[in-house]
Structures are given as C-alpha cells and as structure tokens.
Design a protein around this motif. Structure first.
Motif, PDB file in Angstrom:
ATOM      1  N   UNK A   6      -2.846  -2.618  -4.417  1.00  0.00           N
ATOM      2  CA  UNK A   6      -1.681  -2.364  -5.458  1.00  0.00           C
ATOM      3  C   UNK A   6      -1.946  -2.427  -6.466  1.00  0.00           C
ATOM      4  N   UNK A   7      -1.761  -1.776  -7.555  1.00  0.00           N
ATOM      5  CA  UNK A   7      -1.207  -1.900  -8.816  1.00  0.00           C
ATOM      6  C   UNK A   7      -0.251  -2.090 -10.353  1.00  0.00           C
ATOM      7  N   UNK A   8      -0.198  -2.621 -10.441  1.00  0.00           N
ATOM      8  CA  UNK A   8       2.193  -2.755 -10.857  1.00  0.00           C
ATOM      9  C   UNK A   8       2.541  -2.782  -9.914  1.00  0.00           C
ATOM     10  N   UNK A   9       2.353  -2.782  -8.777  1.00  0.00           N
ATOM     11  CA  UNK A   9       3.060  -2.739  -7.887  1.00  0.00           C
ATOM     12  C   UNK A   9       4.642  -3.578  -7.518  1.00  0.00           C
ATOM     13  N   UNK A  10       5.594  -3.111  -7.224  1.00  0.00           N
ATOM     14  CA  UNK A  10       6.822  -3.596  -7.731  1.00  0.00           C
ATOM     15  C   UNK A  10       7.423  -3.646  -6.108  1.00  0.00           C
ATOM     16  N   UNK A  11       8.221  -4.061  -5.481  1.00  0.00           N
ATOM     17  CA  UNK A  11       9.247  -4.041  -4.086  1.00  0.00           C
ATOM     18  C   UNK A  11      10.423  -3.087  -4.153  1.00  0.00           C
ATOM     19  N   UNK A  12      11.269  -4.147  -5.633  1.00  0.00           N
ATOM     20  CA  UNK A  12      12.214  -2.734  -5.900  1.00  0.00           C
ATOM     21  C   UNK A  12      11.979  -1.579  -6.644  1.00  0.00           C
ATOM     22  N   UNK A  13      10.865  -0.832  -7.471  1.00  0.00           N
ATOM     23  CA  UNK A  13      10.546   0.098  -7.492  1.00  0.00           C
ATOM     24  C   UNK A  13       9.885   1.098  -6.394  1.00  0.00           C
ATOM     25  N   UNK A  14       9.343   0.076  -4.824  1.00  0.00           N
ATOM     26  CA  UNK A  14       9.074   0.933  -3.564  1.00  0.00           C
ATOM     27  C   UNK A  14       9.875   0.998  -3.315  1.00  0.00           C
ATOM     28  N   UNK A  15      11.169   0.568  -2.809  1.00  0.00           N
ATOM     29  CA  UNK A  15      12.180   0.560  -2.077  1.00  0.00           C
ATOM     30  C   UNK A  15      13.579   1.809  -2.879  1.00  0.00           C
ATOM     31  N   UNK A  60       6.956 -10.396  -2.298  1.00  0.00           N
ATOM     32  CA  UNK A  60       7.360  -8.912  -2.743  1.00  0.00           C
ATOM     33  C   UNK A  60       5.866  -7.934  -2.280  1.00  0.00           C
ATOM     34  N   UNK A  61       5.314  -8.217  -1.577  1.00  0.00           N
ATOM     35  CA  UNK A  61       4.516  -7.808  -0.429  1.00  0.00           C
ATOM     36  C   UNK A  61       5.160  -6.807  -0.190  1.00  0.00           C
ATOM     37  N   UNK A  62       4.961  -5.102   0.059  1.00  0.00           N
ATOM     38  CA  UNK A  62       5.199  -4.295   0.862  1.00  0.00           C
ATOM     39  C   UNK A  62       6.492  -4.896   1.593  1.00  0.00           C
ATOM     40  N   UNK A  63       7.396  -4.709   1.828  1.00  0.00           N
ATOM     41  CA  UNK A  63       8.234  -5.252   2.011  1.00  0.00           C
ATOM     42  C   UNK A  63       8.987  -4.599   3.640  1.00  0.00           C
ATOM     43  N   UNK A  64       8.858  -3.414   3.264  1.00  0.00           N
ATOM     44  CA  UNK A  64       9.195  -2.488   4.494  1.00  0.00           C
ATOM     45  C   UNK A  64       8.366  -3.084   5.226  1.00  0.00           C
ATOM     46  N   UNK A  65       6.723  -2.353   4.693  1.00  0.00           N
ATOM     47  CA  UNK A  65       5.737  -2.516   6.349  1.00  0.00           C
ATOM     48  C   UNK A  65       5.465  -4.113   6.773  1.00  0.00           C
ATOM     49  N   UNK A  66       6.061  -5.267   6.232  1.00  0.00           N
ATOM     50  CA  UNK A  66       5.761  -6.059   6.701  1.00  0.00           C
ATOM     51  C   UNK A  66       6.455  -7.177   7.249  1.00  0.00           C
TER      52      UNK A  66
END
Lengths: 194, 194
Positions: B123-132, B171-177
């Motif tokens: 994960x590089x420049x990952x954001x949980x809000x960006x992901x969701x 904020x680490x991958x909230x759905x996968x976690x």
C-alpha cells in the motif's frame, strides 16, 4: 486519566461463560444485562460522551434458533433497561429482515430518555456489509465516508473494548473503528467486572 | 500449526527506533527494508498465500517533508527488493496525488516476478476513505463489498501483525480486516525479528 469520548463494547463470551457454569449455551445472554448496565453507569460517571454496544449481527443470526431467540430477547431487555437511564438512545441495524425485533422499531430514530446526556448506540441485526452498501455518495463526498453510511449517527470510535479474549473486530463498525485503540479482556462478558 | 492464508503487516515504530539509536526520526525507514524481506521469505516458506504491507498512507503524508521523502524512498526500495523475489506483486494507493511516486505507476497492475507464487500487495499513499469512496455499487452488490472497493484485488485478511506496540488499525484496509485477528508486537519494526 484521559477519558475516551466514544467507546465501543464487544460483549463476547456469553456462551462460553454459560458452558463453564454447566448451563446450555443460550442461557448465557441473560447474564449479560447487569454487566452492561454497570458499564453504562460507570461510563456516565467518567464523562464518556458516547457508548456503542455490539448487540447481535447478521452473521450471528445463522446460529441455531434457541440461540438467536435468546440473544434477541437479551438485546430487547438490555435496551429497555438502558431506556430507564438518562441517555440519548439509538438502535441501529438491518430492519428489513425478520431477525430485527419489531418492538425495537420505534427506537431506530434517536430518542432522549430521562435527562438525556450520554449517546448510547445499540447495534441490533447489524451487518458491516449492510452498513457500507449503497454509500450515500453525495453526502459521503462532502463530509467524509461516515456521513454516507447507514450508521452515520454513530461517530468515530476512540476505544474498542472486547470481552472473551478474541482479538478481532468481527465486523464491528469498520469505518468508525479505523483509528480506534483495541483493548481485549480475557474475561467473559457476564463475569463480574470488578 | 495453522497458517493464515493472508497476513497484513503494519510495520510501525521506525521513527521511535531511530530516536532510540540517537538518529533523527526519518533515518529509521531505511532500516525497515531488511526485516520486510526476511518476513516475506519466511512467509513464502510457511506457505502463506498473500501478504499485504502497509507502506504509507494519505494521513502519513501530512508529516514534515524530510520524513515523507524518506518513507517514499524506503517504499520504492522495498518494492524493488520484493520484485527480485518470486511473487505476484501489486502496488495500490491513490495515484492521483503527487505523493504517489511516479516510478511505481507500472506496478499498479498486478505483475508476476520470477516464478510468481505468493501474492504481495504494497500500500502506497493508501487512504481508507479513498478506498471506500465511490464504491462500485453494482459489483459490490453482486459479490460483496470488497469487490466494489478500489482495493478489490486484495482479499480478506486472516491476521494483522502490527509492530511498535500500538493497538489499532490506523486505517489499514477496513473492509478486508473486519474478521482479522490482531497480533501486536511491542518491538519496533526495524528491530531484529529473531
């Protein structure tokens, strides 16, 4: 001592507690009512602003009927007890399934009881996928993801306390919990708290 | 011993480690490369199928420039080291910001290196809000929320291991976690692993 604004409670271990006492698994839930009320009063005393209880989930409803009936009943009674306190209470979960107890429908909009005060949220037939599905796109973009969730009246959580020794969220409010600290107790939920 | 299929790695404590060695904070990141490679090889040996490293987040990029440059550089180097192994590698994060290093763009589609094998996500420049945000509604409804995420090529996580003693996902991958077990090590990430 710094007091968290919002604490999430995962009251696990009811079935294992019952088995340890020689009771059948589903008997454990009723013994969780008193600890919950104790914890609520302690939180009020300490100045906690918001408390969220993990009642039961869509996943949980796949269990045998004697268990699902027992935890539904325990949640209904717990919520009635909470409504006797000074709280601002919200029940939240998937109401479109028959696993959501009808008598709790009036509480799916936040209501003030007594003097009001601490926000108390109680998850009933909650599902994390249900919560995230169909994100209200526009509101989510304007003011953050949480505002687009079905659980948008539940704020960001500072501390999640889980009883029963398991070290996972089990689907508990994934968006609100992204920055929460976890605290795991090996005690089962119905065990004495002091 | 039951081996988790998919392990998430939160390599925290680089800055505290550096300070403890009398170095300035940003010097810590480079010392995280070797431990990462060690862990990757151990995971391969044990038969882990997928490994996800928490490189840096959108939140992290608010830090002073000497730190952001140092952790960007460390991630680039780590990813180059990983690409020398037998892996199926994906770099994922918000590429629309200038904080995402341009040289990693070709890796934002999964690529096989060497003999392939273990899936490695970085994960590089990952954001949980960006992901969701902007959940791809149709695919999410057909086959679960994860398939609608920007991180939809990362599967459900069984175990999250965090170094550096903090007991949270940050904020680490909230759905996968949502169902992952958490394991917290007080050691800082650059500390010797054995």
């Amino acid at each position: 001592m710094r007091i968290p604004n919002h604490i999430g409670i995962i009251p696990d271990g009811n079935r294992r507690w019952a088995q340890g006492k020689g009771l059948s698994k589903e008997k454990g839930y009723a013994y969780g009512l008193h600890p919950g009320l104790e914890l609520l009063r302690l939180s009020q005393k300490l100045g906690v602003k918001e408390l969220t209880f993990y009642g039961f989930t869509v996943d949980n409803t796949k269990r045998p009927a004697n268990q699902t009936k027992a935890f539904q009943q325990a949640c209904i009674e717990a919520i009635h007890c909470i409504a006797d306190e000074d709280v601002s209470l919200l029940v939240i979960g998937n109401t479109e399934s028959k696993m959501f107890p009808r008598e709790l429908m009036p509480l799916t909009e936040r209501k003030i009881f007594g003097q009001g005060g601490m926000k108390v949220n109680f998850l009933v037939n909650y599902g994390w996928e249900w919560d995230l599905a169909n994100l209200l796109r526009d509101s989510a973009q304007e003011s953050g993801i949480i505002s687009g969730l079905k659980s948008n009246d539940i704020s960001r959580i500072d501390l999640v306390i889980r009883w029963g020794g398991r070290r996972r969220l089990s689907g508990f409010l994934p968006a609100q919990s992204v920055y929460a600290d976890f605290f795991i107790l090996d005690d089962y939920w119905p065990d004495d708290k002091v």
